[in-house]
Every structure is written in C-alpha cells, then in structure tokens.
Design a protein around this motif. Structure first.
Motif, PDB file in Angstrom:
ATOM      1  N   ASP A  45     -79.927 -30.991  89.198  1.00  0.00           N
ATOM      2  CA  ASP A  45     -80.027 -32.437  89.395  1.00  0.00           C
ATOM      3  C   ASP A  45     -79.062 -32.986  90.431  1.00  0.00           C
ATOM      4  O   ASP A  45     -78.969 -34.198  90.593  1.00  0.00           O
ATOM      5  CB  ASP A  45     -79.796 -33.169  88.057  1.00  0.00           C
TER       6      ASP A  45
ATOM      7  N   ARG B  21     -78.009 -34.229  93.936  1.00  0.00           N
ATOM      8  CA  ARG B  21     -78.764 -34.723  95.094  1.00  0.00           C
ATOM      9  C   ARG B  21     -77.808 -35.221  96.157  1.00  0.00           C
ATOM     10  O   ARG B  21     -76.851 -35.915  95.832  1.00  0.00           O
ATOM     11  CB  ARG B  21     -79.661 -35.911  94.711  1.00  0.00           C
ATOM     12  N   ILE B  22     -78.106 -34.899  97.406  1.00  0.00           N
ATOM     13  CA  ILE B  22     -77.342 -35.456  98.525  1.00  0.00           C
ATOM     14  C   ILE B  22     -78.331 -35.963  99.555  1.00  0.00           C
ATOM     15  O   ILE B  22     -79.221 -35.229  99.984  1.00  0.00           O
ATOM     16  CB  ILE B  22     -76.438 -34.384  99.174  1.00  0.00           C
TER      17      ILE B  22
ATOM     18  N   VAL C 180     -74.947 -39.647  96.896  1.00  0.00           N
ATOM     19  CA  VAL C 180     -74.913 -38.407  96.112  1.00  0.00           C
ATOM     20  C   VAL C 180     -75.190 -38.723  94.651  1.00  0.00           C
ATOM     21  O   VAL C 180     -74.555 -39.614  94.088  1.00  0.00           O
ATOM     22  CB  VAL C 180     -73.527 -37.728  96.232  1.00  0.00           C
ATOM     23  N   PHE C 181     -76.113 -37.981  94.057  1.00  0.00           N
ATOM     24  CA  PHE C 181     -76.303 -38.113  92.618  1.00  0.00           C
ATOM     25  C   PHE C 181     -75.475 -37.047  91.918  1.00  0.00           C
ATOM     26  O   PHE C 181     -75.641 -35.858  92.179  1.00  0.00           O
ATOM     27  CB  PHE C 181     -77.779 -37.978  92.223  1.00  0.00           C
TER      28      PHE C 181
ATOM     29  N   ARG D 254     -73.346 -34.478  86.507  1.00  0.00           N
ATOM     30  CA  ARG D 254     -72.462 -34.382  85.345  1.00  0.00           C
ATOM     31  C   ARG D 254     -72.159 -35.765  84.774  1.00  0.00           C
ATOM     32  O   ARG D 254     -72.154 -35.975  83.572  1.00  0.00           O
ATOM     33  CB  ARG D 254     -71.184 -33.670  85.742  1.00  0.00           C
ATOM     34  N   LEU D 255     -71.888 -36.709  85.667  1.00  0.00           N
ATOM     35  CA  LEU D 255     -71.590 -38.061  85.224  1.00  0.00           C
ATOM     36  C   LEU D 255     -72.845 -38.922  85.151  1.00  0.00           C
ATOM     37  O   LEU D 255     -72.799 -40.032  84.625  1.00  0.00           O
ATOM     38  CB  LEU D 255     -70.589 -38.734  86.175  1.00  0.00           C
ATOM     39  N   TRP D 256     -73.960 -38.419  85.694  1.00  0.00           N
ATOM     40  CA  TRP D 256     -75.229 -39.174  85.738  1.00  0.00           C
ATOM     41  C   TRP D 256     -74.967 -40.471  86.492  1.00  0.00           C
ATOM     42  O   TRP D 256     -75.240 -41.573  86.030  1.00  0.00           O
ATOM     43  CB  TRP D 256     -75.707 -39.456  84.310  1.00  0.00           C
ATOM     44  N   HIS D 257     -74.510 -40.332  87.700  1.00  0.00           N
ATOM     45  CA  HIS D 257     -73.956 -41.464  88.431  1.00  0.00           C
ATOM     46  C   HIS D 257     -74.179 -41.239  89.922  1.00  0.00           C
ATOM     47  O   HIS D 257     -74.155 -40.103  90.375  1.00  0.00           O
ATOM     48  CB  HIS D 257     -72.455 -41.488  88.118  1.00  0.00           C
TER      49      HIS D 257
ATOM     50  N   GLN E 154     -77.645 -38.127  78.025  1.00  0.00           N
ATOM     51  CA  GLN E 154     -76.729 -37.983  79.159  1.00  0.00           C
ATOM     52  C   GLN E 154     -75.450 -38.775  78.940  1.00  0.00           C
ATOM     53  O   GLN E 154     -74.367 -38.344  79.323  1.00  0.00           O
ATOM     54  CB  GLN E 154     -77.396 -38.457  80.454  1.00  0.00           C
ATOM     55  N   MET E 155     -75.589 -39.944  78.348  1.00  0.00           N
ATOM     56  CA  MET E 155     -74.402 -40.759  78.079  1.00  0.00           C
ATOM     57  C   MET E 155     -73.543 -40.091  77.008  1.00  0.00           C
ATOM     58  O   MET E 155     -72.322 -40.224  77.007  1.00  0.00           O
ATOM     59  CB  MET E 155     -74.813 -42.166  77.641  1.00  0.00           C
TER      60      MET E 155
ATOM     61  N   ARG F 110     -71.572 -37.619  78.869  1.00  0.00           N
ATOM     62  CA  ARG F 110     -70.500 -38.300  79.599  1.00  0.00           C
ATOM     63  C   ARG F 110     -69.317 -38.537  78.658  1.00  0.00           C
ATOM     64  O   ARG F 110     -68.158 -38.306  79.007  1.00  0.00           O
ATOM     65  CB  ARG F 110     -71.029 -39.632  80.136  1.00  0.00           C
TER      66      ARG F 110
ATOM     67  N   HIS G 163     -67.548 -35.216  78.004  1.00  0.00           N
ATOM     68  CA  HIS G 163     -66.704 -34.797  79.134  1.00  0.00           C
ATOM     69  C   HIS G 163     -65.384 -35.569  79.115  1.00  0.00           C
ATOM     70  O   HIS G 163     -64.311 -34.999  79.305  1.00  0.00           O
ATOM     71  CB  HIS G 163     -67.413 -35.035  80.475  1.00  0.00           C
TER      72      HIS G 163
ATOM     73  N   GLU H 292     -80.066 -46.705  86.793  1.00  0.00           N
ATOM     74  CA  GLU H 292     -79.061 -45.878  86.123  1.00  0.00           C
ATOM     75  C   GLU H 292     -79.708 -45.012  85.033  1.00  0.00           C
ATOM     76  O   GLU H 292     -79.399 -43.842  84.881  1.00  0.00           O
ATOM     77  CB  GLU H 292     -78.008 -46.833  85.542  1.00  0.00           C
TER      78      GLU H 292
ATOM     79  N   GLY I 173     -81.629 -41.712  86.298  1.00  0.00           N
ATOM     80  CA  GLY I 173     -80.871 -40.584  86.827  1.00  0.00           C
ATOM     81  C   GLY I 173     -81.472 -40.022  88.109  1.00  0.00           C
ATOM     82  O   GLY I 173     -81.806 -40.772  89.027  1.00  0.00           O
ATOM     83  N   PRO I 174     -81.638 -38.695  88.199  1.00  0.00           N
ATOM     84  CA  PRO I 174     -82.103 -38.088  89.446  1.00  0.00           C
ATOM     85  C   PRO I 174     -83.493 -38.562  89.863  1.00  0.00           C
ATOM     86  O   PRO I 174     -83.770 -38.662  91.063  1.00  0.00           O
ATOM     87  CB  PRO I 174     -82.109 -36.583  89.137  1.00  0.00           C
TER      88      PRO I 174
ATOM     89  N   PHE J 153     -82.992 -41.736  91.685  1.00  0.00           N
ATOM     90  CA  PHE J 153     -82.397 -41.432  92.989  1.00  0.00           C
ATOM     91  C   PHE J 153     -83.479 -40.965  93.951  1.00  0.00           C
ATOM     92  O   PHE J 153     -83.570 -41.442  95.091  1.00  0.00           O
ATOM     93  CB  PHE J 153     -81.328 -40.340  92.818  1.00  0.00           C
ATOM     94  N   ASP J 154     -84.328 -40.046  93.496  1.00  0.00           N
ATOM     95  CA  ASP J 154     -85.381 -39.523  94.368  1.00  0.00           C
ATOM     96  C   ASP J 154     -86.352 -40.614  94.794  1.00  0.00           C
ATOM     97  O   ASP J 154     -86.798 -40.654  95.949  1.00  0.00           O
ATOM     98  CB  ASP J 154     -86.162 -38.413  93.648  1.00  0.00           C
TER      99      ASP J 154
END
Lengths: 102, 368, 301
Positions: free
Chosen positions: A18, A20-21, A30-31, A34-37, B81-82, B85, B88, C262, C265-266, C269-270
């Motif tokens: 997952d 992404r750049i 950048v995605f 790990r932080l979903w951010h 996912q949260m 987070r 972590h 948010e 997620g990916p 973004f995509d």
C-alpha cells in the motif's frame, strides 16, 4: 533516528503493497501505509524517495546521484541525512540490512 | 437441534443469512433493504459481506446491495487501520515499561491476523496489564499524550473502585479509545476470574510488542463479555463473533478439551455454556456433543429465561416503527441481571440512587 | 411518472405512507414525511425525477417529523431521522426543505464509502467533466448553477462521486443550494431556471434550491471522465483571471476537502492521483459569470 546516525546508514524503501509515491513537477505525495496517512513532501524529500525506490543508498550515494546540470551536488550530505532521518521516523524507509529484512 | 429465532424478524433474517449465505442469491430487493438496514444497526454488515463472499454470492448481488456492503466494509477496514495506528503508538510509548501487554477483544483479533478481524467493526483498543503495573502504565500513557475521556468525578470513581477499568483514554486526534484493564470482570462482582491466571497463560504475538490470551481464554473472555458481564443489549454481534472465533480457533487439536478444562478451572463453565449455546442455536456453530455432556447445564428455568432474553434483548430497536413491548421488558430484565452480577446489592442501590438523584438534579454537587 | 407530473396530494400521500423513492444515481433515497408543507417544495425541486416503484432497495431511508413537545404548538420544529436516529438539532418547521437537503447530504456522506466523495461541484460538456472544488466563499455553487444553466450537464453541486478503480465521476444531480445574493444572481442569469421556495432564516442566511434540469436527471446513470479542475474564487469587481495550479497542491486541496479521503486510504490516494494526473488544474478568480464560463469553455477545449 538522529541525522548523525542516518548519515552512516544505508536505506531502502519499506516493502508494503500500500505504499504510494506520486510526483508532480518536483513535489511528491506519499501514502504511508503504516500510519494510513498522506504526506506532502518537498522536492528534495521526494527526490530522495524516488532514488531509494530504484535502489537502496546511503546519504553519500544520494549526494552523488542528486547533481545539477553542472554536475555539482544539489544537496549536501548532512541535509540529505536530515531528510533521511525524518523519512525513517515516518517509517517510509528503513535501514537496508539483513536484520531489517528478517 | 432446534433453531432459536430472534424476536425481531428482520434481525432473524440477518442471522439466517449469516448461517446460510447461499440464500442471499435469491433474496428480492425489498428483503435486502430490510436486511441491510437492520444488519447495519446490529453492526453485522462486515460479517455478512465476508460470509457472502466466501460463499461466492457477493459478486452476483444487485449493485446497490453490493455497494452498501462495500461501504460498510470500507468503514470497518478504516477502523482496523486506526487500531493499528493505536498499536504502533502504544508500542513506542510503552517500550520502557515492562510487559506483558496483553491485548484483548477486537484488538487481539486484529493483531493475530484472524479472519474474524476483517468481519468486525472494532470499537476500541483493550489492553490488559497486571494490576500492580496499572498505575505505572496509566502514568506513562498520560505522559505520552493519552488523555482521559471527560468523565465526572462520580463516574471516574465508579470506574476505578467498583468496575475494573481506568476511565477510557484517547490520544488527541485518534479515532479509537484505549481501555486499560487489570481484570476481565469487576473485582466486586459475584463472578470472579483471577486475572493472574489469564496473564500467566498469555502468549506473545510474533513480530509485535503485544501478547494475547491463550485461545481458550480468548473464547472464555468473549463468553464473559457477551453473557456474564453484560446487559445483553446489542450483543447479537458478539454471538456472531463467538461463532467465528470458535470456528477459527477450534481447528487446533485438543482445543475443546482445553476449553472445557479451563472453564472449570476458572469458574466460567456457566458463561461458556451460554457462550456456546447461542451461537449454535442461532448460527449452527459445530459444538461437539462431548462438550455438552461435559459442561454442567443450568436449570431448565434459567435456560428458558435466557433463551427468552437473548431472543429479545440482544438486537437493537428496529429502525422503523416501535420496539416490541416484550423487547423493552427483556432489555430491562437483562439490565437488572447485569447489575446483580456486577455489583453487590448495597453498592447497587447506592449507585442507582446516586445516578437517579443526579438525573433529577443535574446541577447537584457530584460524588457522595 | 415524473415527480412533477403527480398531483401534490399524491406526493403528500406517498411521503406519509410507503415513502417517496428517488434514485439519484449512486445513491437511492427513500423519504418519508409527516410535514405536509414539504411536499410542494420537494416536488418543485425534484420535478424531473421519476418516482421509484414501491419496494426496492435504498441506501438511505430518511424521515422528516415534527419535533415533539410543547414547541410543537408554540414554535413548531421539525427533525430529520435516519433509520430511527435523529443526528441533528431540530430546525424551525418552516425550513423543512433545507433540513431534508442537509440531512440527505449528511446521510450520503455516511453511507457511500464504496466511492470517493470529493467536496466539489461537477459539470460536464462533450464527454469531459469539470470539477469545482468547494472552498469557503469560493462561489462554487453559483458558478456550478451558472454552468448548468448554460448547457453544461449537472453531475452534482455538493459531491464529486468518484468510482474507485477507474476514477470516473458518477452523477448525482440534486438541487443546487444557492445562498443569499446568489439567488438573485442566478435568477437574473437564467430566467428560465426552476428555483424552489426561498427559506429566509436558515443558519446560512437565505437559501433556495435550483432544480436540476430534465436532461441532467435523465443522464444520471452516465459517468463522466474528469478533464479539468478549476479552483474558483469569487472576486467582485474583476472579470476573470486564470492561472495554472500546481498539481501536487491540487491533490492536497482535493484530498483535504473530501468527505472520506482519509477513510479510503490507498484507494483514495489512487483515485485522487488518477484525477489530478488526467486533469488540467487552474485557479480561477472571477467577478463576472459569463466571463468565467467562457474561460472554462476555453480551458476545457
């Protein structure tokens, strides 16, 4: 990680499906899986990530890669090391060694 | 074995689909409308989607139905996912505090990578630590930035002294709450479970800084959460979780044997009996006959009462129309049972009186 | 049968009984109401919509009801209910349509997470869609309404619904909420446009709704490919000024402003990445609607 240690470390991009750049005109999004951010990176950080995306490198190796038209280093190694330390803190890159791979 | 029907017919339809997802192929659109609405209120849509997918039915569903299931799944995935987070951050914050750090409930399912974790909407992160470490862990967390959710002094005292929890903590800006525990039932409750035995059997999750309870203990905890330390309200989701958890963990050889032995050892045989009965009666969880022979069954009246309560009190009020009078009565009775288990009578009366007084006089000074 | 063709009594009956079903494209909404005054207002702004047959599947089941208690007689209020829950404070009873529109927007934002939901107006011409991201005081709704009145197909005023995977825009042509001065501006700009009743005392001032036209409603199941992103900024006194917007900034603006970026997620973004890659991105300062529309036409090509 502090910049002094980052200066001496060889880094690679984290392996994650997952990650992404995306780069537009020198600015990068950048995605961070790990932080979903999503991070918005300046030109230097974006370039560093792109280089690491192609192959692992140290600050010195990156300095050699990132040169201007006249062949002069565009970024001094300690500035690169600071960026590397930050990117490592965001867990976008990691030390390129066997232990990290395990 | 006869099926137990939930009193709410739409909730019962959801349960039937969870048990036999192939039936979803032929469901008309207006039935789907009711199933999705009630399933959403029961927080069962991610589980439904997973089972429909496993049965090969999901891709053939009408597009709007598929869309709603996908939408709920996206929310569930985000919450998962949260949770990561949160984990972590916790790993970093608690690095200096000696362990073990035992995750329980939803966070445990996530950290173990159970299939169940993708079929649920995680609500909070629950962390169990030894009682003697609780103060240090709480202090370290507050130092690292976690803040208690605003509670008044009476509720805070209830949490600390009488319940088994520190008030919930939240890292500013984080979606999920962090609940710190030192036990799985309140210390003053009639059902006692020695947390030290649970902690002694906890095992590390490789690649993480966390432990989880032994598989049998995870099932027993889920039983306690659903049927012992519970007012049954909206617990239909926990019954579905128990079905999935048992099915996933029972694959290990010797599981049932260890489960029954551990239930007896911890004094949770009654909770396990209910915790297996309702998943089996509602969803057909394959519980071996040997288990039923081994576990002492409650008296017939008690069982009939619980059947009646579970059929009515475990589902949320319907989205349209009024709740059945029997459902309201069941919820009331289930709450009475919960408080009886949780608190000795004198404390219960004092608690009720204080809460009652506070409801009448919102500006009265707090804490008796 | 279109909603505008029914006798208003029939609309009221549907609202009171089995509910009025409307298919907005990716969002299907069933509305019930015990508030009689809603029926004619709803009918005016959703006139072009076919009434759905009874039964069927809905993403959102919502209800408008009088708020109970003494206030019912003294200063009547109405509440919005979504599946048995009332998420907002009641509104004064005479602001029924704004509450329904606001409530349905909220419900859609909660319920449509299988798609990326940008906060933007979207119009389309010649198979190419224009995204107008919503920023405070940007004049986005006024500009969207104006474009829709000049032959652009209306996809949405509030939600840019992006299908994940191919990043196409899914139409959801609902009434465009116009506020305060914009109402008179659009009346003057498009005298033939159908605008619903004015509601003077809402939290945002006076609100009125531009009804989506029949062609936009009819085309609501036809997705559109994004081609242009225009960040509008209403600037009184000038004609129009345009300058390119850096794409990384456009990405940031779109994502920060979206309803569920948010969460996705990916995948989010995509989708934003695909849109920004495919679109020309511009900042447009405008004081003159005609000039703005002409400039957008030129940018669209």
């Amino acid at each position: 990680m502090d910049p002094a240690r980052a200066l001496a470390t060889r880094f690679r991009l984290v392996q994650h499906p997952d990650l992404r750049i995306l780069t537009f005109d020198g600015e990068s999004l950048v995605f961070n899986p790990r932080l979903w951010h999503t991070h918005f990176l300046n030109a230097s950080a974006g370039l560093i990530l792109e280089c690491l995306g192609e192959a692992p490198a140290s600050a010195a190796e990156l300095a050699a890669l990132l040169v201007d038209e006249a062949g002069r280093p565009a970024l001094p190694p300690d500035q690169i090391a600071t960026a590397l330390a930050e990117l490592a803190g965001l867990r976008l890159i990691e030390p390129d060694d066997a232990a990290a791979a395990a | 074995m006869p099926r137990l029907r939930l009193a709410d017919p739409d909730a019962d339809a959801v349960i039937q689909l969870l048990a036999a997802p192939g039936d979803g192929r032929d469901l008309p659109l207006d039935r789907w409308d009711r199933v999705v609405r009630v399933g959403r209120a029961c927080r069962l849509l991610p589980a439904l989607r997973q089972r429909l997918d496993e049965a090969g039915v999901l891709s053939g569903l009408p597009a709007p139905v598929r869309g709603q299931l996908d939408s709920e799944a996206a929310i569930a995935r985000y919450r998962k996912q949260m949770a990561w987070r949160e984990l972590h951050e916790l790993t970093d914050a608690l690095a200096s505090v000696p362990g073990p750090r035992v995750l329980v409930k939803g966070a445990a399912y996530i950290v173990q990578g159970l299939r169940l974790a993708d079929a649920r909407v995680v609500s909070d992160v629950d962390l169990l630590v030894p009682r003697e470490r609780l103060a240090a862990v709480e202090a370290r967390l507050r130092e690292a930035g976690w803040q208690p959710e605003a509670v008044d002094p009476y509720d805070e005292r209830y949490y600390r002294e009488w319940s088994h929890e520190v008030p919930p903590l939240r890292y500013p800006g984080h979606l999920l709450e962090l609940d710190l525990h030192h036990a799985i039932v309140p210390p003053i409750s009639r059902v006692r479970v020695d947390p030290a035995r649970l902690l002694a059997a906890a095992r590390p999750v490789p690649g993480t800084a966390f432990h989880v309870l032994a598989p049998e203990d995870q099932v027993l905890h889920a039983c306690v959460h659903a049927f012992v330390d519970s007012d049954l309200a909206d617990r239909v989701r926990d019954i579905v979780d128990l079905d999935a958890l048992v099915c996933e963990l029972a694959a290990a050889p010797g599981f049932w044997d260890r489960l029954c032995a551990r239930a007896a050892e911890l004094g949770l045989a009654r909770g396990l009996w209910y915790g297996l009965r309702y998943p089996q009666r509602l969803l057909g969880t394959p519980v071996p006959e040997t288990v039923w022979r081994r576990l002492p069954s409650p008296g017939r009246t008690a069982v009939r009462t619980m059947d009646w309560l579970v059929a009515r009190a475990t589902t949320p009020p319907p989205p349209e129309g009024r709740q059945l009078a029997s459902a309201r009565a069941a919820r009331w009775l289930a709450r009475a049972r919960y408080f009886r288990i949780r608190m000795p009578l004198p404390i219960l009366l004092r608690h009720a009186a204080t809460k009652g007084i506070r409801r009448l006089l919102p500006h009265a000074a707090s804490a008796p | 049968m279109k909603l505008g063709e029914l006798p208003v009594g029939e609309v009221e009956r549907l609202l009171r009984r089995e509910g009025l079903g409307l298919a907005f494209g990716p969002a299907r909404v069933r509305l019930r109401s015990e508030v009689g005054a809603l029926a004619p207002a709803l009918q005016r702004v959703y006139a072009a919509y076919p009434v759905e047959a009874p039964g069927g599947f809905y993403d959102v089941s919502a209800r408008l009801a009088p708020a109970g208690g003494l206030r019912r007689f003294v200063r009547p209020q109405v509440s919005f209910w979504l599946d048995g829950e009332s998420p907002f404070e009641p509104f004064p009873a005479d602001t029924h349509l704004p509450l329904v529109e606001w409530g349905v927007n909220w419900a859609i934002a909660m319920r449509l997470n299988q798609h990326l939901l940008l906060h933007a107006g979207v119009v389309e011409r010649g198979g190419r869609a224009v995204l107008l991201p919503a920023l405070p005081a940007s004049g986005k709704s006024t500009l969207t309404a104006a474009l829709a009145s000049r032959g652009y197909r209306l996809l949405s005023d509030e939600f840019g619904v992006v299908r994940l995977g191919d990043a196409l825009l899914l139409p959801m042509p609902r009434p465009v909420a116009l506020k305060n001065e914009s109402i008179a501006i659009i009346r003057a700009f498009a005298p033939g446009a159908v605008i619903g009743p004015e509601f003077p005392k809402t939290r945002k001032g006076t609100v009125a709704h531009l009804a989506p036209d029949a062609a936009s409603v009819a085309a609501r199941h036809t997705p559109a490919a994004p081609a242009l992103i225009v960040f509008p900024k209403y600037t009184p006194g000038i004609g129009v000024e345009v300058e390119p917007a850096p794409k990384a900034r456009a990405f940031a603006q779109l994502s920060v402003n979206a309803f569920n970026y948010e969460l996705l997620g990916p995948a989010g973004f995509d989708a934003v990445g695909a849109i920004v890659s495919r679109c020309g991105c511009y900042q447009l300062r405008f004081g003159d609607l005609d000039a703005a529309i002409e400039q957008i036409g030129r940018l669209l090509g």
